[in-house]
Every structure is written in C-alpha cells, then in structure tokens.
Write a protein that holds these residues in place. Structure first.
Motif, PDB file in Angstrom:
ATOM      1  N   HIS A  12      17.835  46.396 -34.225  1.00 16.52           N
ATOM      2  CA  HIS A  12      17.562  45.153 -34.964  1.00 16.52           C
ATOM      3  C   HIS A  12      17.901  43.935 -34.111  1.00 16.52           C
ATOM      4  CE1 HIS A  12      18.603  47.850 -38.626  1.00 16.52           C
ATOM      5  NE2 HIS A  12      17.372  48.047 -38.215  1.00 16.52           N
ATOM      6  N   GLU A  60      19.436  51.898 -36.237  1.00 23.31           N
ATOM      7  CA  GLU A  60      20.320  50.782 -36.620  1.00 23.31           C
ATOM      8  C   GLU A  60      20.715  49.882 -35.455  1.00 23.31           C
ATOM      9  OE1 GLU A  60      21.018  54.029 -37.001  1.00 23.31           O
ATOM     10  OE2 GLU A  60      23.126  54.494 -36.641  1.00 23.31           O
ATOM     11  N   ASP A  68      19.869  42.562 -40.005  1.00 24.31           N
ATOM     12  CA  ASP A  68      21.270  42.146 -39.941  1.00 24.31           C
ATOM     13  C   ASP A  68      21.358  40.625 -39.890  1.00 24.31           C
ATOM     14  OD1 ASP A  68      21.741  44.867 -39.704  1.00 24.31           O
ATOM     15  OD2 ASP A  68      21.635  44.783 -37.514  1.00 24.31           O
ATOM     16  N   LYS A  69      22.574  40.127 -40.036  1.00 23.00           N
ATOM     17  CA  LYS A  69      22.816  38.691 -39.917  1.00 23.00           C
ATOM     18  C   LYS A  69      22.577  38.289 -38.455  1.00 23.00           C
ATOM     19  CE  LYS A  69      26.309  35.577 -41.727  1.00 23.00           C
ATOM     20  NZ  LYS A  69      26.465  34.701 -40.617  1.00 23.00           N
ATOM     21  N   THR A  91      19.544  40.459 -32.962  1.00 23.29           N
ATOM     22  CA  THR A  91      20.869  39.845 -33.121  1.00 23.29           C
ATOM     23  C   THR A  91      20.766  38.313 -33.088  1.00 23.29           C
ATOM     24  OG1 THR A  91      21.202  39.934 -30.725  1.00 23.29           O
ATOM     25  CG2 THR A  91      22.073  41.782 -32.013  1.00 23.29           C
TER      26      THR A  91
END
Ligand code: F3S
Length: 387
Positions: A180, A177, A254-255, A182
């Motif tokens: 990812h 996790e 993720d965002k 950013t």
C-alpha cells in the motif's frame, strides 16, 4: 521459519556445500525479516556483474560456487563493457580478463547470456502477481509498479541464492499488506518529460523507502525514468500512479502522509546542455526510445566534438536492427550489455548530458568518475547533439 524436508536436506549439505551456503543465506534473511516460510519464484535477476562494482572480493565469492546451478530462469545486469566496442571504452587487459571470468562463472551456473537492467522487454518477462527475486533497483521498481509482479529489493547475493534454490523468503513486498502507499505526492503542475527523472530524485530523497502514490500522466518510458530515479536517490522499490499502474486501486488503504511538490522543487538550473557525452539508456533503452532516437536522427549528423551513446540490451538491439543502423549512420553508437554507469564512461567524460536521473545520482559520485551531469528530455538531448 518453517522449512520443508527437502529444504532441510539442502541446508544440511545433502546437495553439497555451495547449495547449503545459498540456503543458509535465504534462511538467515527470512529469520531477520520474520518470514514464515520460503515461497517458489518464477525468475531471478542478478546484479553485481561489472568488475567495476564487485571487484576482487565478488570474483572470489563466485569462484567458490563452482558446480552450483540456478534452478529458475535467471538474467544478469549490465557488465563493464560491450565486447564489440572495446576501444571506445578504455578497457585494459586486466579489466577485460576479470570481467570475462565473472561472466564465465555466471554462465557456468546456467544463467542466460544476457546482460541488461531491462530484462522485462524480451529476456525475462514476469506476469502480474508472479513472485520473483530481482536485484537491480530500477528493474525491481519496474516489476513491482508497472507489471505488478512481486519482489523485494534483493542484493546481488540474495538474488543469486534465490536463483539457485528457486525460492525466496515470504516477507516485504511479497505480501499484500506491504504494497500500500505510504505517501501521496501532490504535484501542482503538469509534468513535462524531463520532470519524471527529476521528480524521482526529489521524492527518493524525501521518503527514502516508502511507497509513493502519484496523480500524474506519463508514458511507460517516462515512468521507467521516474522509477529508476526514485530507487537511486532513495531505497524505494514500488510506487503507484492513479489510473495507470495495476495496483493503484488498492493502494490507498493505510493512513498516508501528503507531500506537496512545486516546479521550483525539481527544476534544474543549468543554462547549457553542452556535454562531451550525450547518453540515453539508463535504464536500458526500450524499443520505443530507440524508435524516437532513430526517427529524429534520420538524415542528420552528430556534432564532431560530441558523442551520442545509446545503451540497450542485446535483444532490443537484435530485434530493431533497422533503427540501430539509422542511429549509427548519423554517428551515434548503440552499446549492448553495458551501461553509462558500470562502464568506464564516467571516467572518460567530465560533462555528461543524459535523460536519466539515476545516471545523475551515480555519475556525480567520485567512485563513478564525478562528472558534471545534466538531465534533459530525450528531444532536447537529441537537438543538442546534432550539427
Ligand atoms: Fe541500468 Fe546501468 Fe542505469 S544498470 S538502470 S543502465 S545504472
């Protein structure tokens, strides 16, 4: 943090004071970062090798670890000189002695007698998914991004503690996790080779410790230079490149924030590539970089008033002696075990031309000599250094 019985024993000093201190370091780090346990590692890479960087304090620390041995394959970062080229590097007796004492301390621990920041070419080659504990930011970012191995950005002492115990706390980039992206980096231009290190410097300054996602095309050498610069101007330990790096397909979960970069953001405004020293090999030169240099230099000579210094590992040098010979016949020098930043090079030369964004970030600092540094691509550098 959960510790096994064996780990508790080490912590309690059953193997001796040195091992207990190493275990204490890992437990402390694990607690700080909320790790649930320690996990085994396949290898370690130790930074803090040059006397120029660790100084008397570091040497004292190493002396205090007498009798402690590493338990996984472990390699070292470059040191302060190449012992076959002492005269070129202004090495005085005190520096030589201190550096040799540091090396002896590491070798006594069972660490491989190799000193390079690119151990992944020959000396210490991780596989995809391996958990490792590496210090040296350029090697960390290469291992995570290009190989898909897993390491946090260890410091000299935590990497050594992991090498001794054979484990690292389970947190950060060891967990899916946290791998990812950013940020997405949007470049509205096609990258030329010189743009990779310059883009790395630019993005490192903006996102500091995030994970950037690039849509660019480049060779492994281009990406090595990009990564080293990202890790030097920021604290970045991993990046993704669409269609190229092994984990890019799982990167955009993720965002993310979008960063637009125009050519004007990264372009260097230098009208000259004149230097006293022309340096290639930060990170240490790959076999393919050595080949490019040798092919260019066949039947050519280096200018009388300039120096061409190539930095690589002992293993790359040994495996490609025919290329080294061509470079040396042209008047270049191929150094092993040391580098343009941790040797005295920055104190000897005040104008340095290099292919490396990382070298630029460091050498411009007063501590490393404060030289004026110009970054160019490998072909421009070579064209500028020959007669
Ligand atoms: Fe390697 Fe020295 Fe550059 S350690 S990345 S050649 S500063």
């Amino acid at each position: 943090m959960h510790l096994t019985k064996e780990e508790e024993h080490i912590l309690d000093g059953k193997l001796g004071e040195g091992y207990a201190r190493m275990m204490k370091i890992l437990v402390k780090i694990g607690e700080i970062y909320g790790a649930e346990k320690l996990i085994p590692i396949k290898s370690a890479q130790i930074s803090g090798v040059s006397y120029n960087t660790i100084g008397e304090y570091g040497l004292h620390f190493l002396r205090s670890l007498k009798g402690v041995k590493v338990s996984v394959p472990t390699t070292l970062n470059p040191l302060g000189f190449d012992s076959e080229h002492l005269s070129e590097m202004s090495v005085d007796e005190k520096f030589y002695k201190k550096q040799m004492e540091i090396i002896k301390a590491y070798l006594d621990m069972g660490i491989k007698p190799t000193a390079t920041c690119t151990p992944y070419y020959y000396d210490n080659i991780p596989s995809f998914g391996d958990h490792i504990a590496w210090a040296e930011s350029s090697a960390v970012i290469y291992a995570n991004s290009i190989i898909g191995a897993r390491t946090n950005r260890e410091g000299a002492i935590t990497a050594l503690a992991s090498a001794v115990i054979g484990k690292t706390p389970l947190y950060g980039l060891h967990l899916n996790e946290n791998r990812h992206a950013t940020h997405i980096i949007r470049t509205d231009f096609e990258l030329k080779p010189v743009d990779f290190p310059l883009l790395g410097i630019h993005i490192g300054k903006i996102i500091d410790s995030g994970i950037p996602y690039f849509r660019i095309k480049g060779t492994q050498d281009d990406l090595k230079l990009l990564g080293a610069a990202l890790a030097a101007s920021g604290s970045i330990a991993m990046y993704h490149v669409e269609n190229i790096t092994p984990e890019w397909q799982n990167a955009l979960i993720d965002k993310v924030e979008i960063i637009n970069v125009g050519r004007e953001d990264i372009e260097e405004h230098s009208d000259t590539v004149d230097g006293e020293l022309y340096a290639i090999g930060c990170p240490h030169a790959s076999p393919s970089e050595l080949r490019i240099i040798a092919e260019f230099l066949k039947d050519k000579k280096i200018k009388k008033d300039a120096k061409l210094w190539i930095f690589t590992s002992k293993s790359v040098k040994r495996e490609h002696q025919e290329l080294v010979k061509i470079i040396e016949n042209a008047g270049g020098v191929v150094f092993a075990d040391t580098c343009v930043v941790v040797s005295n090079a920055g104190k000897i030369f005040s104008k340095i031309v290099t292919t490396s964004g990382k070298a630029k970030v460091y050498l411009q600092k007063k501590k490393f000599g404060g030289a004026k540094v110009i970054v160019v691509d490998i072909h421009t550098l070579l064209r500028s250094v020959v007669e």
